[in-house]
Write an enzyme that holds these catalytic residues in place. Structure first.
Site, PDB file in Angstrom:
ATOM      1  CG  LEU A  65      -1.765  -1.306   1.356  1.00 51.92           C
ATOM      2  CD1 LEU A  65      -2.376  -1.420   2.743  1.00 51.92           C
ATOM      3  CD2 LEU A  65      -2.843  -1.330   0.286  1.00 51.92           C
ATOM      4  N   PRO A  66       0.297   2.405  -0.425  1.00 51.84           N
ATOM      5  CG  PRO A  66      -1.113   3.997  -1.402  1.00 51.84           C
ATOM      6  CD  PRO A  66      -1.041   2.551  -1.006  1.00 51.84           C
ATOM      7  CB  THR A  96       8.241   1.839   1.510  1.00 52.97           C
ATOM      8  OG1 THR A  96       8.923   0.775   0.847  1.00 52.97           O
ATOM      9  CG2 THR A  96       9.276   2.738   2.173  1.00 52.97           C
ATOM     10  CE  LYS A 171      12.512   0.882  -0.158  1.00 47.45           C
ATOM     11  NZ  LYS A 171      11.133   0.679  -0.554  1.00 47.45           N
ATOM     12  CE  LYS A 246       5.963   6.140   0.866  1.00 42.15           C
ATOM     13  NZ  LYS A 246       5.645   4.792   0.367  1.00 42.15           N
TER      14      LYS A 246
END
Lengths: 296, 296, 296, 296
Positions: A65-66, A96, A171, A246
């Protein structure tokens, strides 16, 4: 196995397909009907809500999902996953997002008997299609072992990073460094060329010296240095500047909560924000060199 | 060949010794008598001024000096090299200075019939002693070819970077990127550990991902990650923070003259300046991580 | 009027006292019993939860809380204010939090018939005690007019900044600029003194020139320039570095959501974070000059 | 008095005119014949070189030159001032250059019996024409007293900053702070407006709060806030962005030599360099707000 999959976008779509190819049966959900239809055509069953996926007696649920807001709503909303699955269902979130949100959701899941892993990926849409993604996974050893065969159907490098949330930590730490390195390479290349060097010669020296890094060797931002890099095709394809923005935002925000200074990370974030404001968010993140060459 | 050598410090001393070992005869100068005496003991002849070296009928002169001011004075001062050599003597400056000063001196040298190369090095005192330095060389092709056998006695990687000054350009562009990368790795490692990861696990992930760079793989700043890195021996040895600060200063100053923005380079310079002001300039430049861990 | 007051810390305590002095009756809540006891002694009634305040038939409720998380929980939690008040009760939140959270809470409040203002303050604990705070108020005109007499009992400068959330916007925009200015003054003073000027002479020139600002004129960070400034008493008192760090964090985080670059704001945040990590968060925010003088 | 004046540009021209108006006789030089002709028409005598000015039996020489290189050449070149004046002639350099160069030239001048002041100005071309400049003066007390009546013919605020070079120190410290403040105001205004505030309301709050500074009160960068500011006439007139860039470069370079960190100063310099590279160097320096609003 019977797997639920939520989030069938540019990354999630091809990941789900690789699970089908590996022989798993899938129940899928996405708010965009076209995304669902494409997977159904490939052999998946459709569900019309997260709750419907949860109730489909799946053994594993994977989400892609975003944002953290989406993750919280899909897992913890009234019609969400946690309210509708039985104990023992394995949860894998490949979104992420920030580590704090990840850990919060995982804690709730575990409390009701559902082991959960955070497993963000790198490798881009190409890696998603080819099944060669890298998964950075946070969660208990035994849960990691359980998930390994499933993740292996979608990626080729599955790294256990430690306890819950550590997949996200790995990450964002890596990608913050990547953003810094890319800006650094952009500045070094622009400076060298402004002072009279040929770009290819400079890149060659850097790549055999202490300045070498992935951003100079594999995705050099100067046009013409690498034939197959985004820089040599108008910065199309690749990892978009807005996606880098982001990730830099997630890193600096996590750093704020941890009371950890990240000076260059914060400046890199501001540079990408400036670049995005100028309308360049869709270009590969190596295009940031334009800001240093008067082209942005 | 008969070679003049000026500047017999931590770098110049061992470089001169390697020339002696290769069978060249040397006339040397240094303001510190002890430095001269050591070379004389190894077989060199002493001169008591730059002019005296120039008048000793040397065929080649090599200089290894700390700043552009020294270079200008040694070459262009009243009792300097240019006023006292005959035409045709080959000049090689291995000092790390700004490209503008390099080009100015080379122009004067060439105008009076002396070809000149800028040939700054990387590889540190270890490389100087072992004869494994990298030389980044700026100047005409034919002059580079002429110098190659001499430089090969002191280094193993001799790179031609283009016209006069480009050796310096390559050096400062690479080292600016190195400084940025090191700070980036320091921030990423400190952030990851602050958020709960083990340093070695994080380094392993970075080194197989897009964040990988020389600073993470070879000189990781987090103590204990690499057994043989300065970080695991109290940041002793290595490339000093004040030397990195000097190179970042050369890079931003050259950028200023070229009207070229270098945002992260400038911030990295300020961070190293802050670190130096706190009394840490003698530590290996990877020690900058202390600024991000509340230890500086 | 009968007013509810939640949050009786260094700021909220004296603010509540001024309401009592102005003749209002108060029902108060704070998790620390001592804070409540002090107000009860001054004439207030005690409540043992936010819900109890809400049910005490108050006409107005004022909150002064440390973070957005506290605000959300106190207003929207199960035992919170919104679930327990009747329509028409006027809500005033004087906490300094991010504008997005403020607007979200105000929207919920309004939807159930409770007008709400955000009204963060400046002026510090001194202003809170003296009743001379500045209130930056966001919300509809009519609601502002209604609140004006109440706020006037606690402050002397009540500014209407526009619609809901704009009080917070004004506060964080001003304080971000304040943080940047303070660091700028610190750098300018440190630089001038390092280059040989007397601090008082330099401050005098700046204060009559284009560099003049509140941070140079009223809170000059160089010791000895202003006799009554924190810099001349070991940086005690004043506005703590960790409070400035909090406000810079609110500003950059709001900027991130608005996709708005704030380059110097982000660097100032990192500098204060570094300074805090070194154990200096309790010093007045002008102490940041120590980072530029090798004293931190 | 008989005064020599070198450098008749946008600043020097009107300054020289004011000396004529005050009754002094002038011998002038400038490489541009038109600039000289204009002053001759106003009553000055022309000289065709710095040496010719020096030999014209002047009692005082004033210089207003663009860079330190020009100053060094005009004073110390073969046909320069120092080689051609007699002892006792008073030298006043009003150029804005780095303090190190200033001190070097002043030392040489003094050694040959010529007292010298550095006296850079602020107030722009308007102040130069109106005779209302501020002079920041470095040099011995007695020399300052001697120069005061002459400077007073060109300015109204003549500040003694201490020993030789301190005029330059005051100028660059103030202007570095000015550049930082302007960027800070630009960020705060852009952020506030992006979050929904009206620019005029926000400026009003800042100007009565702790964020207030010259850049917000007198030269607010947001269009429409101040009717007479450059921002309200397309950023024409005022103090050009490239002049601010020059001063930030002088400040960071002086800081480098003093081993003094100036983090925000360095970032402000990079922002102005980026803005200049985009072709905006001719706009008033308040136009930097365009970089934060996606307009640059």
């Amino acid at each position: 196995m019977h797997i639920g999959f939520l989030g069938l976008g540019n990354m999630g779509g091809p990941m789900a397909r690789n699970l089908l190819k590996a022989g798993h049966s899938l129940t899928v959900f996405d708010p965009f009907p076209q995304a669902v239809a494409a997977l159904v055509e490939a052999g998946a069953s459709a569900a019309d809500s997260p709750a419907a996926v949860a109730k489909a007696r799946v053994e594993v649920i994977i989400t892609m999902l975003p944002t953290a807001e989406h993750v919280k709503q899909v897992y913890r909303g009234k019609d969400g996953l946690l309210a509708n699955i039985g104990p023992g269902v394995l949860l894998i979130d490949s979104s992420t997002i920030d580590p704090l949100s990840t850990r919060e959701v995982a804690k709730y899941a575990l409390a009701q008997g559902n082991p959960m892993l955070d497993a963000p990926v790198s490798g881009g849409t190409g890696g998603a299609a080819a099944g060669t993604l890298t998964f950075m996974v946070g969660g208990p050893d035994s849960v990691f072992d359980q998930a390994l065969p499933i993740l292996s159907a979608m990626g080729k490098n599955i790294v256990h990073c430690g306890a819950a949330g550590n997949g996200q930590v790995a990450k964002i730490a890596n990608n913050m460094l990547l953003g810094i390195s890319m800006v650094g390479v952009a500045e070094a290349m622009a400076l060298g060329v402004a002072l009279g060097m040929e770009a290819k010669v400079l890149a060659g020296i850097i790549n055999t010296s202490s300045g070498r890094c992935w951003s100079s060797e594999v995705n050099n931002p100067f046009p013409g240095v690498l034939e197959n890099a985004p820089a040599s095709r108008g910065y199309s394809g690749g990892f978009g500047s807005d996606l880098m923005l982001k990730d830099l935002g997630l890193a600096t925000e996590a750093a704020r909560h941890a009371r950890q200074p990240v000076a260059l990370g914060a400046v890199a974030q501001q540079l990408y924000q400036t670049f995005s404001l100028q309308g360049n968010g869709g270009l590969d993140f190596s295009a940031i060199i334009q800001l240093f060459r008067g082209e942005a």
